[in-house]
Design a protein around this motif. Structure first.
Motif, PDB file in Angstrom:
ATOM      1  N   TRP A   1      -1.234   6.918   3.023  1.00 39.77           N
ATOM      2  CA  TRP A   1      -1.117   6.672   4.456  1.00 39.77           C
ATOM      3  C   TRP A   1       0.311   6.194   4.693  1.00 39.77           C
ATOM      4  CZ3 TRP A   1      -3.343   1.592   6.841  1.00 39.77           C
ATOM      5  CH2 TRP A   1      -3.065   1.538   8.207  1.00 39.77           C
ATOM      6  N   THR A   2       1.056   6.899   5.507  1.00 41.06           N
ATOM      7  CA  THR A   2       2.425   6.516   5.810  1.00 41.06           C
ATOM      8  C   THR A   2       2.481   5.991   7.236  1.00 41.06           C
ATOM      9  OG1 THR A   2       3.278   8.197   4.295  1.00 41.06           O
ATOM     10  CG2 THR A   2       4.836   7.263   5.884  1.00 41.06           C
ATOM     11  N   ILE A   3       2.690   4.697   7.350  1.00 37.31           N
ATOM     12  CA  ILE A   3       2.779   4.060   8.661  1.00 37.31           C
ATOM     13  C   ILE A   3       4.236   4.196   9.121  1.00 37.31           C
ATOM     14  CG2 ILE A   3       2.406   1.958  10.002  1.00 37.31           C
ATOM     15  CD1 ILE A   3       0.588   0.998   7.654  1.00 37.31           C
ATOM     16  N   PRO A   4       4.466   4.815  10.278  1.00 38.20           N
ATOM     17  CA  PRO A   4       5.843   5.023  10.734  1.00 38.20           C
ATOM     18  C   PRO A   4       6.575   3.703  10.977  1.00 38.20           C
ATOM     19  CG  PRO A   4       4.268   6.212  12.123  1.00 38.20           C
ATOM     20  CD  PRO A   4       3.471   5.348  11.202  1.00 38.20           C
ATOM     21  N   ALA A   5       7.900   3.746  10.823  1.00 37.70           N
ATOM     22  CA  ALA A   5       8.745   2.569  11.009  1.00 37.70           C
ATOM     23  C   ALA A   5       8.530   1.923  12.376  1.00 37.70           C
ATOM     24  CB  ALA A   5      10.216   2.959  10.831  1.00 37.70           C
TER      25      ALA A   5
ATOM     26  N   GLN B   1       4.403   3.053   3.040  1.00 40.47           N
ATOM     27  CA  GLN B   1       3.411   3.919   2.417  1.00 40.47           C
ATOM     28  C   GLN B   1       2.308   3.059   1.806  1.00 40.47           C
ATOM     29  OE1 GLN B   1       5.892   6.396  -0.220  1.00 40.47           O
ATOM     30  NE2 GLN B   1       5.343   8.083   1.149  1.00 40.47           N
ATOM     31  N   VAL B   2       1.084   3.408   2.141  1.00 37.36           N
ATOM     32  CA  VAL B   2      -0.086   2.680   1.655  1.00 37.36           C
ATOM     33  C   VAL B   2      -0.889   3.615   0.762  1.00 37.36           C
ATOM     34  CG1 VAL B   2      -2.174   1.417   2.299  1.00 37.36           C
ATOM     35  CG2 VAL B   2      -0.155   1.366   3.806  1.00 37.36           C
ATOM     36  N   PRO B   3      -0.940   3.326  -0.553  1.00 37.46           N
ATOM     37  CA  PRO B   3      -1.786   4.155  -1.415  1.00 37.46           C
ATOM     38  C   PRO B   3      -3.257   3.902  -1.083  1.00 37.46           C
ATOM     39  CG  PRO B   3      -0.691   2.406  -2.674  1.00 37.46           C
ATOM     40  CD  PRO B   3      -0.236   2.284  -1.260  1.00 37.46           C
ATOM     41  N   LEU B   4      -4.016   4.963  -0.990  1.00 35.64           N
ATOM     42  CA  LEU B   4      -5.415   4.845  -0.593  1.00 35.64           C
ATOM     43  C   LEU B   4      -6.333   4.910  -1.807  1.00 35.64           C
ATOM     44  CD1 LEU B   4      -5.218   7.205   2.508  1.00 35.64           C
ATOM     45  CD2 LEU B   4      -5.255   4.696   2.500  1.00 35.64           C
TER      46      LEU B   4
ATOM     47  N   ALA C   1      17.265  -8.118  -2.483  1.00 24.35           N
ATOM     48  CA  ALA C   1      16.993  -7.001  -1.580  1.00 24.35           C
ATOM     49  C   ALA C   1      18.035  -5.893  -1.740  1.00 24.35           C
ATOM     50  CB  ALA C   1      16.956  -7.488  -0.140  1.00 24.35           C
ATOM     51  N   ALA C   2      19.276  -6.266  -1.997  1.00 25.51           N
ATOM     52  CA  ALA C   2      20.345  -5.274  -2.160  1.00 25.51           C
ATOM     53  C   ALA C   2      20.142  -4.436  -3.413  1.00 25.51           C
ATOM     54  CB  ALA C   2      21.702  -5.977  -2.208  1.00 25.51           C
ATOM     55  N   TYR C   3      19.512  -5.009  -4.430  1.00 27.46           N
ATOM     56  CA  TYR C   3      19.317  -4.291  -5.692  1.00 27.46           C
ATOM     57  C   TYR C   3      17.981  -3.565  -5.774  1.00 27.46           C
ATOM     58  CZ  TYR C   3      23.537  -6.220  -7.727  1.00 27.46           C
ATOM     59  OH  TYR C   3      24.846  -6.507  -7.995  1.00 27.46           O
ATOM     60  N   ARG C   4      17.047  -3.969  -4.969  1.00 30.50           N
ATOM     61  CA  ARG C   4      15.719  -3.359  -5.034  1.00 30.50           C
ATOM     62  C   ARG C   4      15.688  -2.089  -4.215  1.00 30.50           C
ATOM     63  NH1 ARG C   4      10.531  -5.871  -6.428  1.00 30.50           N
ATOM     64  NH2 ARG C   4      12.162  -7.116  -7.284  1.00 30.50           N
ATOM     65  N   ARG C   5      15.508  -0.962  -4.865  1.00 28.14           N
ATOM     66  CA  ARG C   5      15.506   0.322  -4.164  1.00 28.14           C
ATOM     67  C   ARG C   5      14.118   0.971  -4.148  1.00 28.14           C
ATOM     68  NH1 ARG C   5      20.135  -1.054  -2.740  1.00 28.14           N
ATOM     69  NH2 ARG C   5      22.053  -0.174  -3.530  1.00 28.14           N
ATOM     70  N   GLY C   6      13.330   0.724  -5.161  1.00 27.51           N
ATOM     71  CA  GLY C   6      12.024   1.379  -5.283  1.00 27.51           C
ATOM     72  C   GLY C   6      10.958   0.712  -4.439  1.00 27.51           C
ATOM     73  N   ASP C   7       9.803   1.354  -4.387  1.00 34.57           N
ATOM     74  CA  ASP C   7       8.696   0.807  -3.606  1.00 34.57           C
ATOM     75  C   ASP C   7       7.466   0.490  -4.458  1.00 34.57           C
ATOM     76  OD1 ASP C   7       7.676   3.311  -4.162  1.00 34.57           O
ATOM     77  OD2 ASP C   7       7.525   3.949  -2.075  1.00 34.57           O
ATOM     78  N   LEU C   8       7.590   0.662  -5.787  1.00 32.90           N
ATOM     79  CA  LEU C   8       6.492   0.357  -6.720  1.00 32.90           C
ATOM     80  C   LEU C   8       5.195   1.072  -6.330  1.00 32.90           C
ATOM     81  CD1 LEU C   8       7.097  -3.490  -7.175  1.00 32.90           C
ATOM     82  CD2 LEU C   8       7.935  -1.642  -8.631  1.00 32.90           C
ATOM     83  N   LEU C   9       5.318   2.279  -5.789  1.00 35.76           N
ATOM     84  CA  LEU C   9       4.150   2.978  -5.261  1.00 35.76           C
ATOM     85  C   LEU C   9       3.061   3.174  -6.306  1.00 35.76           C
ATOM     86  CD1 LEU C   9       2.836   4.340  -2.820  1.00 35.76           C
ATOM     87  CD2 LEU C   9       3.926   6.478  -3.532  1.00 35.76           C
ATOM     88  N   GLU C  10       3.417   3.600  -7.503  1.00 34.46           N
ATOM     89  CA  GLU C  10       2.376   3.848  -8.511  1.00 34.46           C
ATOM     90  C   GLU C  10       1.703   2.553  -8.960  1.00 34.46           C
ATOM     91  OE1 GLU C  10       0.902   6.767  -9.201  1.00 34.46           O
ATOM     92  OE2 GLU C  10       2.245   7.403  -7.607  1.00 34.46           O
ATOM     93  N   LYS C  11       2.471   1.495  -9.099  1.00 35.43           N
ATOM     94  CA  LYS C  11       1.863   0.198  -9.434  1.00 35.43           C
ATOM     95  C   LYS C  11       0.956  -0.264  -8.294  1.00 35.43           C
ATOM     96  CE  LYS C  11       5.094  -1.726 -12.739  1.00 35.43           C
ATOM     97  NZ  LYS C  11       5.895  -2.897 -13.110  1.00 35.43           N
ATOM     98  N   ARG C  12       1.418  -0.051  -7.053  1.00 36.47           N
ATOM     99  CA  ARG C  12       0.584  -0.425  -5.905  1.00 36.47           C
ATOM    100  C   ARG C  12      -0.672   0.430  -5.846  1.00 36.47           C
ATOM    101  NH1 ARG C  12       2.704   0.276  -0.899  1.00 36.47           N
ATOM    102  NH2 ARG C  12       4.459   1.560  -1.532  1.00 36.47           N
ATOM    103  N   ARG C  13      -0.590   1.688  -6.266  1.00 35.90           N
ATOM    104  CA  ARG C  13      -1.763   2.559  -6.285  1.00 35.90           C
ATOM    105  C   ARG C  13      -2.834   1.975  -7.226  1.00 35.90           C
ATOM    106  NH1 ARG C  13      -2.174   7.351  -4.265  1.00 35.90           N
ATOM    107  NH2 ARG C  13       0.059   7.798  -4.176  1.00 35.90           N
ATOM    108  N   HIS C  14      -2.406   1.533  -8.398  1.00 33.85           N
ATOM    109  CA  HIS C  14      -3.343   0.905  -9.352  1.00 33.85           C
ATOM    110  C   HIS C  14      -3.892  -0.410  -8.795  1.00 33.85           C
ATOM    111  CE1 HIS C  14      -2.688   3.788 -12.558  1.00 33.85           C
ATOM    112  NE2 HIS C  14      -1.386   3.670 -12.375  1.00 33.85           N
ATOM    113  N   LEU C  15      -3.009  -1.196  -8.190  1.00 33.63           N
ATOM    114  CA  LEU C  15      -3.431  -2.472  -7.609  1.00 33.63           C
ATOM    115  C   LEU C  15      -4.496  -2.255  -6.540  1.00 33.63           C
ATOM    116  CD1 LEU C  15      -3.057  -5.570  -7.134  1.00 33.63           C
ATOM    117  CD2 LEU C  15      -1.279  -4.965  -5.477  1.00 33.63           C
ATOM    118  N   MET C  16      -4.282  -1.293  -5.652  1.00 30.34           N
ATOM    119  CA  MET C  16      -5.231  -1.077  -4.563  1.00 30.34           C
ATOM    120  C   MET C  16      -6.564  -0.513  -5.065  1.00 30.34           C
ATOM    121  SD  MET C  16      -3.464  -2.518  -2.388  1.00 30.34           S
ATOM    122  CE  MET C  16      -4.641  -2.476  -1.047  1.00 30.34           C
ATOM    123  N   GLU C  17      -6.513   0.288  -6.123  1.00 32.28           N
ATOM    124  CA  GLU C  17      -7.774   0.782  -6.698  1.00 32.28           C
ATOM    125  C   GLU C  17      -8.551  -0.367  -7.336  1.00 32.28           C
ATOM    126  OE1 GLU C  17     -10.633   3.284  -6.833  1.00 32.28           O
ATOM    127  OE2 GLU C  17      -8.701   4.146  -6.231  1.00 32.28           O
ATOM    128  N   ASP C  18      -7.839  -1.255  -8.026  1.00 33.66           N
ATOM    129  CA  ASP C  18      -8.508  -2.421  -8.620  1.00 33.66           C
ATOM    130  C   ASP C  18      -9.076  -3.338  -7.541  1.00 33.66           C
ATOM    131  OD1 ASP C  18      -8.025  -1.551 -11.201  1.00 33.66           O
ATOM    132  OD2 ASP C  18      -6.241  -2.800 -11.481  1.00 33.66           O
TER     133      ASP C  18
END
Length: 195
Positions: A54-58, A68-71, A156-173
């Motif tokens: 689910w991609t919530i617009p800005a 982006q919200v992993p479902l 914040a200046a160094y963090r570029r990723g969104d940890l989407l795959e880790k968040r996907r596992h977190l949300m499933e758990d």
């Protein structure tokens, strides 16, 4: 609400006689750990069923960045029960076809289900569960799941990723915990293998 108490509330929610849109929206709030407004304004055009995303617009995000919200499987099931459409509000009022009000979910949670919590407070329930029972990079993954901004400007200046795959596992758990009461403690080794 302490996370252990959420299990009984979720069971009550599933068994309740609440209107379908209200029941599904409240389930989706719990399962995604998103804000009430984000869920109530969710549009089918934001959902990618195949990618489970689910991609919530800005424009609809407090911080002004798309989120982006992993479902999880249960979140997807909730959407399927809502009846997938090409576009339009997902959780609309059966009375007027517009978005449900924030009060609708608050009344459902507090008065109909008897929970001693606000709907927004369920995000804190998620955060406590993640911090106390999992090993997902301590704070980072759950903060990104909640779409919180990094306050430290250097970090914040160094963090570029969104940890989407880790968040996907977190949300499933999280989904498994909420729906089955599996208070599974995540081993740090298991998390590193899932990267």
């Amino acid at each position: 609400m302490p996370f252990a108490e959420l299990l009984a509330v979720y069971e009550q929610l599933i068994a309740s006689q609440l209107a379908d849109a209200t029941k599904l929206a409240l389930r989706f709030v719990i399962l995604t750990a998103c804000t009430t407004t984000e869920v109530l304004e969710a549009d089918w055009s934001e959902i990618d069923i195949d990618k489970k995303l689910w991609t919530i617009p800005a424009a609809r995000m407090k911080a002004g960045d798309a989120h982006q919200v992993p479902l999880s499987s249960e979140a997807l099931q909730t959407l399927l029960e809502a009846g997938v459409e090409p576009s339009g509000l997902i959780f609309k009022s059966p009375v007027n076809g517009r978005a449900l009000s924030n009060n609708t979910l608050r009344i459902a949670l507090q008065k109909r289900l008897g929970a001693d919590s606000t709907v927004h407070g369920l995000r804190s329930t998620f955060k406590d569960w993640a911090a106390e029972t999992t090993g997902y990079a301590a704070n980072e993954v759950s903060e990104m799941a909640l779409a919180h901004k990094i306050r430290n400007q250097v970090e914040a200046a160094y963090r570029r990723g969104d940890l989407l795959e880790k968040r996907r596992h977190l949300m499933e758990d999280w989904s498994q915990f909420v729906t089955k009461g599996q208070n599974k403690v995540i081993n740090l080794m298991e998390v590193s293998q899932n990267e």
